[in-house]
Structures are given as structure tokens and as C-alpha cells.
Write a protein that holds these residues in place. Structure first.
Motif, PDB file in Angstrom:
ATOM      1  N   LEU A 176     -10.047 -56.327 -16.933  1.00  0.00           N
ATOM      2  CA  LEU A 176      -8.844 -56.477 -17.754  1.00  0.00           C
ATOM      3  C   LEU A 176      -8.606 -55.299 -18.683  1.00  0.00           C
ATOM      4  O   LEU A 176      -7.632 -55.300 -19.443  1.00  0.00           O
ATOM      5  CB  LEU A 176      -8.942 -57.763 -18.585  1.00  0.00           C
ATOM      6  N   LYS A 177      -9.478 -54.299 -18.639  1.00  0.00           N
ATOM      7  CA  LYS A 177      -9.348 -53.155 -19.537  1.00  0.00           C
ATOM      8  C   LYS A 177      -8.605 -52.008 -18.865  1.00  0.00           C
ATOM      9  O   LYS A 177      -8.820 -51.745 -17.677  1.00  0.00           O
ATOM     10  CB  LYS A 177     -10.730 -52.660 -19.980  1.00  0.00           C
ATOM     11  N   PRO A 178      -7.762 -51.300 -19.595  1.00  0.00           N
ATOM     12  CA  PRO A 178      -7.175 -50.072 -19.048  1.00  0.00           C
ATOM     13  C   PRO A 178      -8.242 -48.995 -18.901  1.00  0.00           C
ATOM     14  O   PRO A 178      -9.312 -49.067 -19.513  1.00  0.00           O
ATOM     15  CB  PRO A 178      -6.114 -49.685 -20.084  1.00  0.00           C
ATOM     16  N   HIS A 179      -7.952 -48.000 -18.088  1.00  0.00           N
ATOM     17  CA  HIS A 179      -8.943 -46.959 -17.772  1.00  0.00           C
ATOM     18  C   HIS A 179      -9.483 -46.284 -19.023  1.00  0.00           C
ATOM     19  O   HIS A 179     -10.699 -46.064 -19.150  1.00  0.00           O
ATOM     20  CB  HIS A 179      -8.299 -45.930 -16.845  1.00  0.00           C
ATOM     21  N   ALA A 180      -8.621 -45.934 -19.967  1.00  0.00           N
ATOM     22  CA  ALA A 180      -9.063 -45.214 -21.171  1.00  0.00           C
ATOM     23  C   ALA A 180     -10.012 -46.056 -22.011  1.00  0.00           C
ATOM     24  O   ALA A 180     -10.915 -45.515 -22.668  1.00  0.00           O
ATOM     25  CB  ALA A 180      -7.843 -44.801 -21.993  1.00  0.00           C
ATOM     26  N   GLU A 181      -9.852 -47.364 -21.991  1.00  0.00           N
ATOM     27  CA  GLU A 181     -10.684 -48.234 -22.815  1.00  0.00           C
ATOM     28  C   GLU A 181     -12.064 -48.454 -22.216  1.00  0.00           C
ATOM     29  O   GLU A 181     -13.030 -48.730 -22.926  1.00  0.00           O
ATOM     30  CB  GLU A 181      -9.969 -49.573 -23.007  1.00  0.00           C
ATOM     31  N   ILE A 182     -12.175 -48.317 -20.892  1.00  0.00           N
ATOM     32  CA  ILE A 182     -13.463 -48.571 -20.224  1.00  0.00           C
ATOM     33  C   ILE A 182     -14.484 -47.513 -20.615  1.00  0.00           C
ATOM     34  O   ILE A 182     -15.678 -47.817 -20.805  1.00  0.00           O
ATOM     35  CB  ILE A 182     -13.269 -48.606 -18.698  1.00  0.00           C
ATOM     36  N   PHE A 183     -14.053 -46.272 -20.758  1.00  0.00           N
ATOM     37  CA  PHE A 183     -14.983 -45.157 -20.981  1.00  0.00           C
ATOM     38  C   PHE A 183     -15.086 -44.751 -22.449  1.00  0.00           C
ATOM     39  O   PHE A 183     -15.435 -43.621 -22.764  1.00  0.00           O
ATOM     40  CB  PHE A 183     -14.565 -43.958 -20.128  1.00  0.00           C
ATOM     41  N   THR A 184     -14.766 -45.652 -23.336  1.00  0.00           N
ATOM     42  CA  THR A 184     -14.974 -45.365 -24.751  1.00  0.00           C
ATOM     43  C   THR A 184     -16.451 -45.527 -25.104  1.00  0.00           C
ATOM     44  O   THR A 184     -17.176 -46.272 -24.441  1.00  0.00           O
ATOM     45  CB  THR A 184     -14.138 -46.326 -25.624  1.00  0.00           C
ATOM     46  N   PRO A 223      -5.553 -55.864 -23.110  1.00  0.00           N
ATOM     47  CA  PRO A 223      -5.726 -56.410 -21.757  1.00  0.00           C
ATOM     48  C   PRO A 223      -4.539 -56.104 -20.860  1.00  0.00           C
ATOM     49  O   PRO A 223      -3.383 -56.091 -21.300  1.00  0.00           O
ATOM     50  CB  PRO A 223      -5.870 -57.917 -22.007  1.00  0.00           C
ATOM     51  N   THR A 224      -4.849 -55.837 -19.599  1.00  0.00           N
ATOM     52  CA  THR A 224      -3.827 -55.490 -18.624  1.00  0.00           C
ATOM     53  C   THR A 224      -4.201 -56.058 -17.262  1.00  0.00           C
ATOM     54  O   THR A 224      -5.392 -56.231 -16.957  1.00  0.00           O
ATOM     55  CB  THR A 224      -3.669 -53.961 -18.525  1.00  0.00           C
ATOM     56  N   ASP A 239     -14.337 -42.830 -10.308  1.00  0.00           N
ATOM     57  CA  ASP A 239     -14.349 -43.077 -11.741  1.00  0.00           C
ATOM     58  C   ASP A 239     -13.335 -44.156 -12.099  1.00  0.00           C
ATOM     59  O   ASP A 239     -12.771 -44.153 -13.177  1.00  0.00           O
ATOM     60  CB  ASP A 239     -14.043 -41.779 -12.510  1.00  0.00           C
ATOM     61  N   GLU A 240     -13.078 -45.108 -11.153  1.00  0.00           N
ATOM     62  CA  GLU A 240     -12.120 -46.182 -11.366  1.00  0.00           C
ATOM     63  C   GLU A 240     -12.818 -47.543 -11.275  1.00  0.00           C
ATOM     64  O   GLU A 240     -12.577 -48.324 -10.346  1.00  0.00           O
ATOM     65  CB  GLU A 240     -10.985 -46.111 -10.331  1.00  0.00           C
ATOM     66  N   PRO A 241     -13.693 -47.853 -12.208  1.00  0.00           N
ATOM     67  CA  PRO A 241     -14.393 -49.153 -12.130  1.00  0.00           C
ATOM     68  C   PRO A 241     -13.487 -50.340 -12.418  1.00  0.00           C
ATOM     69  O   PRO A 241     -13.814 -51.462 -12.048  1.00  0.00           O
ATOM     70  CB  PRO A 241     -15.482 -49.031 -13.198  1.00  0.00           C
ATOM     71  N   GLY A 242     -12.352 -50.129 -13.060  1.00  0.00           N
ATOM     72  CA  GLY A 242     -11.449 -51.232 -13.363  1.00  0.00           C
ATOM     73  C   GLY A 242     -10.959 -51.947 -12.119  1.00  0.00           C
ATOM     74  O   GLY A 242     -11.148 -53.165 -11.980  1.00  0.00           O
TER      75      GLY A 242
END
Length: 272
Positions: free
Chosen positions: A31-39, A49-50, A234-237
């Protein structure tokens, strides 16, 4: 409340957290956008959430096809297992014939043999018969199940002999008694076995990787590998969204059949 009881509940709660945490993290990442996953900050709850990852998983990969394959394969396996196991289990429980005890002992011994031991000869036999890369290759090797035979035999053995005799007096054949008398009475056990069977074969990765190479025949775990190799990087979402879609049907099925599942397990004793 007694300290021992508190300790027991605490250990159960800790075990539940440890088991559920990977699934919670999987849904959270999906449910996380890409930028939020790699923080650098770890957070179970998505800040923004998306559903974009789910859209990509459903439109950019063949996950709907993999889910359909999973339904066809697990459903086909379960139907064949019941068709074969119900009459055999009934015979072991309520028919007298020479070698019955020896045959039941062989069934119990077969429970100790993992499928991986027989996978190579089964593969060679199917290759000789040109049955690989087909739904038949995914379904047929699991049609006979020692576990299902054992579980159903234990359930049928607890049915009073008077009911079986009453069916015979009414003129029913042995096969009719097995399906019209024994099978409905053992329905909780049948549902418990169905959950075990569907879960095992829905999650099976070993045999689909050997038996099929056509992506159109891939089951959900095999399809996730295609998705990982082709799309994830690099797209685990989207990958976690795909894993959630694959896992959700099993969770829903278990929740709907939970009561029958526990009844089935409780009713299968070790009566001989």
C-alpha cells in the motif's frame, strides 16, 4: 488471573505476532508508494496509502491468469482426491477383507515419504508419456493422497456400524453408502482435509517448476517468480501487491471454514 495463565496467554500472543508480522509487513509495503518504501524510517502503517501497486500487479503482469490456474489445479486435485479417497477410506473403515490391517499400515507408512522422493520417477514417467507442460502434469500426481485416505478413514471409523447396516438393509450399495451416508456425516473432516489440500497445492512451488515451463500454465507461486524476474527489480511495491493477491484467497477460505476446520480436526481420533 493466575500467573501461569497470564504467561500462557502472553506466549500465545507473542507467537501470533511473530507469525502475523511478515503478512502485515507485506500488506503495508503493497500500500506504500515507491518513494515511501525506501525511506530510512521503518513504519508499519503507510503514510500515503495507494492502490497503484495493485493496479500495476493486475495490469502489467499475468497474475489474474496465475490465480485462475491456481483455482483450476487445486480444484482438480481436490476433486480427484475425494473421488479416490472416499470409497477407499470407507472400505478400510467398514469392510472386512484379508490384509486390511496391513494395507492401512502401508497407508500410515506412506505418510512418512515426502513427495520429493517420488518426484523424479513421476517426472520421467510423464515425460515418457508426453504429459509434461499441461494441467494434467500439475494435477494427476496428487490424485492419490495417503494423508487424505488416513484422515477420512479415521472419520469413517467413528460412524456407528448400525447406520452402515441400516443402509445395507435399505438396499443401498456399498458405494452409495460411502457417498450418501458416510460422506455427509464426515463433512467437517472433509472440509478440514480440503483446506489442507488446497493450501498445500496452492503454495506448492517445487512441482510446478519441474512439470511446466509454459508461463500460461504457471500457478500463483510460479507466477510470482516470473513477476519478480521480469518486473520487480527495485519495485517491491507491485511484488508485495502480487503476493497479497495470491495469499488473500487462502486466508478468506480459511476464515469462512474455520469452524468446520476445527470440528474436522477434533473428530479424527485414532480409532482402529
Amino acid at each position: 488471573m493466575r500467573p501461569g495463565l497470564i504467561l500462557g496467554f502472553g506466549l500465545l500472543a507473542l507467537g501470533a505476532v511473530l507469525v502475523l508480522l511478515p503478512f502485515v509487513w507485506m500488506v503495508s509495503v503493497s500500500l506504500k508508494p515507491h518513494a515511501e518504501i525506501f525511506t530510512p524510517h521503518v513504519s508499519l502503517l503507510p503514510q500515503n496509502p495507494t492502490l497503484e501497486n495493485y493496479r500495476r500487479a493486475l495490469t502489467e503482469t499475468a497474475i489474474p491468469r496465475y490465480l485462475l490456474n491456481g483455482v483450476l489445479v487445486t480444484g482438480g486435485i481436490l476433486i480427484l482426491q475425494l473421488v479416490l479417497s472416499v470409497p477407499c477410506a470407507y472400505a478400510l473403515a467398514h469392510r472386512r477383507f484379508p490384509g486390511r490391517g496391513l494395507l492401512f499400515g502401508a497407508v500410515v507408512a506412506a505418510l512418512l515419504v515426502p513427495f520429493h522422493v517420488t518426484a523424479l520417477p513421476i517426472f520421467l514417467g510423464m515425460a515418457r508419456l508426453q504429459m509434461l507442460d499441461s494441467y494434467t502434469a500439475l494435477i494427476l500426481p496428487f490424485a492419490a493422497t495417503a494423508f487424505g485416505l488416513f484422515l477420512l478413514r479415521q472419520a469413517f471409523a467413528q460412524i456407528p456400524a448400525e447406520l452402515i447396516d441400516a443402509g445395507r438393509v435399505d438396499g443401498m450399495s456399498e458405494l452409495a453408502i460411502a457417498w450418501r451416508v458416510a460422506f455427509p456425516l464426515a463433512l467437517p473432516t472433509v472440509i478440514a482435509f480440503a483446506i489442507f489440500s488446497v493450501t498445500a497445492h496452492w503454495n506448492d512451488l517445487f512441482w510446478p517448476m519441474i512439470a511446466v515451463t509454459d508461463p500460461d500454465l504457471a500457478t500463483p507461486p510460479r507466477g510470482i517468480l516470473y513477476f519478480r524476474d521480469a518486473e520487480s527489480g527495485d519495485e517491491p511495491g507491485p511484488l508485495m501487491a502480487g503476493a497479497t493477491l495470491v495469499t488473500a484467497p487462502l486466508v478468506l477460505a480459511f476464515l469462512l471454514a474455520q469452524r468446520r476446520f476445527t470440528q474436522g480436526l477434533a473428530s479424527t481420533g485414532l480409532k482402529r
